[in-house]
Design a protein around this motif. Structure first.
Motif, PDB file in Angstrom:
ATOM      1  N   CYS A  32     -40.826 -22.799  13.574  1.00 25.96           N
ATOM      2  CA  CYS A  32     -40.283 -23.353  12.326  1.00 25.96           C
ATOM      3  C   CYS A  32     -41.240 -23.112  11.167  1.00 25.96           C
ATOM      4  N   ALA A  33     -42.515 -23.307  11.394  1.00 31.38           N
ATOM      5  CA  ALA A  33     -43.506 -23.140  10.332  1.00 31.38           C
ATOM      6  C   ALA A  33     -43.550 -21.702   9.831  1.00 31.38           C
ATOM      7  N   LYS A  34     -43.341 -20.741  10.736  1.00 28.57           N
ATOM      8  CA  LYS A  34     -43.358 -19.322  10.342  1.00 28.57           C
ATOM      9  C   LYS A  34     -42.376 -19.038   9.215  1.00 28.57           C
ATOM     10  N   LYS A  35     -41.263 -19.743   9.181  1.00 36.66           N
ATOM     11  CA  LYS A  35     -40.248 -19.531   8.149  1.00 36.66           C
ATOM     12  C   LYS A  35     -40.768 -19.896   6.766  1.00 36.66           C
ATOM     13  N   PHE A  36     -41.701 -20.836   6.712  1.00 34.85           N
ATOM     14  CA  PHE A  36     -42.214 -21.325   5.439  1.00 34.85           C
ATOM     15  C   PHE A  36     -43.491 -20.634   4.996  1.00 34.85           C
ATOM     16  N   VAL A  37     -44.279 -20.115   5.936  1.00 29.81           N
ATOM     17  CA  VAL A  37     -45.642 -19.686   5.614  1.00 29.81           C
ATOM     18  C   VAL A  37     -45.855 -18.180   5.660  1.00 29.81           C
ATOM     19  N   SER A  38     -44.811 -17.391   5.634  1.00 31.87           N
ATOM     20  CA  SER A  38     -44.947 -15.954   5.836  1.00 31.87           C
ATOM     21  C   SER A  38     -45.908 -15.285   4.855  1.00 31.87           C
ATOM     22  N   ASP A  39     -46.006 -15.767   3.635  1.00 31.02           N
ATOM     23  CA  ASP A  39     -46.862 -15.108   2.644  1.00 31.02           C
ATOM     24  C   ASP A  39     -47.947 -16.026   2.101  1.00 31.02           C
ATOM     25  N   ARG A  40     -48.236 -17.115   2.818  1.00 34.20           N
ATOM     26  CA  ARG A  40     -49.241 -18.074   2.346  1.00 34.20           C
ATOM     27  C   ARG A  40     -50.172 -18.478   3.482  1.00 34.20           C
ATOM     28  N   ASN A  41     -51.339 -18.973   3.104  1.00 39.23           N
ATOM     29  CA  ASN A  41     -52.241 -19.564   4.085  1.00 39.23           C
ATOM     30  C   ASN A  41     -51.772 -20.990   4.337  1.00 39.23           C
ATOM     31  N   ALA A  42     -51.804 -21.409   5.598  1.00 43.95           N
ATOM     32  CA  ALA A  42     -51.313 -22.741   5.934  1.00 43.95           C
ATOM     33  C   ALA A  42     -51.937 -23.225   7.232  1.00 43.95           C
ATOM     34  N   GLU A  43     -51.797 -24.515   7.461  1.00 46.42           N
ATOM     35  CA  GLU A  43     -52.199 -25.140   8.717  1.00 46.42           C
ATOM     36  C   GLU A  43     -51.046 -25.989   9.204  1.00 46.42           C
ATOM     37  N   LEU A  44     -50.811 -25.986  10.504  1.00 50.16           N
ATOM     38  CA  LEU A  44     -49.766 -26.803  11.120  1.00 50.16           C
ATOM     39  C   LEU A  44     -50.436 -27.940  11.878  1.00 50.16           C
ATOM     40  N   TRP A  45     -50.024 -29.162  11.580  1.00 52.62           N
ATOM     41  CA  TRP A  45     -50.608 -30.354  12.192  1.00 52.62           C
ATOM     42  C   TRP A  45     -49.528 -31.229  12.809  1.00 52.62           C
ATOM     43  N   GLN A  46     -49.908 -31.932  13.871  1.00 47.03           N
ATOM     44  CA  GLN A  46     -49.120 -33.042  14.393  1.00 47.03           C
ATOM     45  C   GLN A  46     -50.053 -34.245  14.347  1.00 47.03           C
TER      46      GLN A  46
END
Length: 69
Positions: A32-46
Motif C-alpha cells: 500500500c505504501a508503494k502507491k504513495f511513495v514512488s517518487d519520495r523518501n518515506a518511512e513506514l511505521w506501525q
C-alpha cells in the motif's frame, strides 16, 4: 486490521506529510505504501516499529536492525 503510517520526508529528512493506512499485515502495508511513495523518501511505521524505508524511486528497504523507538 492494523494501523500503519507512511511518513514522507523532505530533502532535509524532516517529515513533510503522512498517510494513515489500515492493513492486515506488514507485507500488505508495504504494498500500500508503494502507491504513495514512488517518487519520495518515506518511512513506514506501525506505532513505534519501523517497518520499511523508501528512497525516491526505490524500496522498500528493511530498517537497519530490528529497531523500536
Amino acid at each position: 486490521m492494523q494501523h500503519y503510517r507512511a511518513y514522507f520526508l523532505d530533502q532535509d529528512g524532516h517529515i513533510s506529510n503522512a498517510v494513515d493506512m489500515e492493513c492486515t499485515d506488514d507485507e500488505q502495508a508495504k504494498e500500500c505504501a508503494k502507491k504513495f511513495v514512488s517518487d519520495r523518501n518515506a518511512e513506514l511505521w506501525q506505532e513505534d516499529r519501523l517497518i520499511a524505508i523508501y528512497a525516491a524511486g526505490k524500496g522498500p528497504f528493511p530498517p537497519p536492525g530490528d529497531q523500536q523507538f
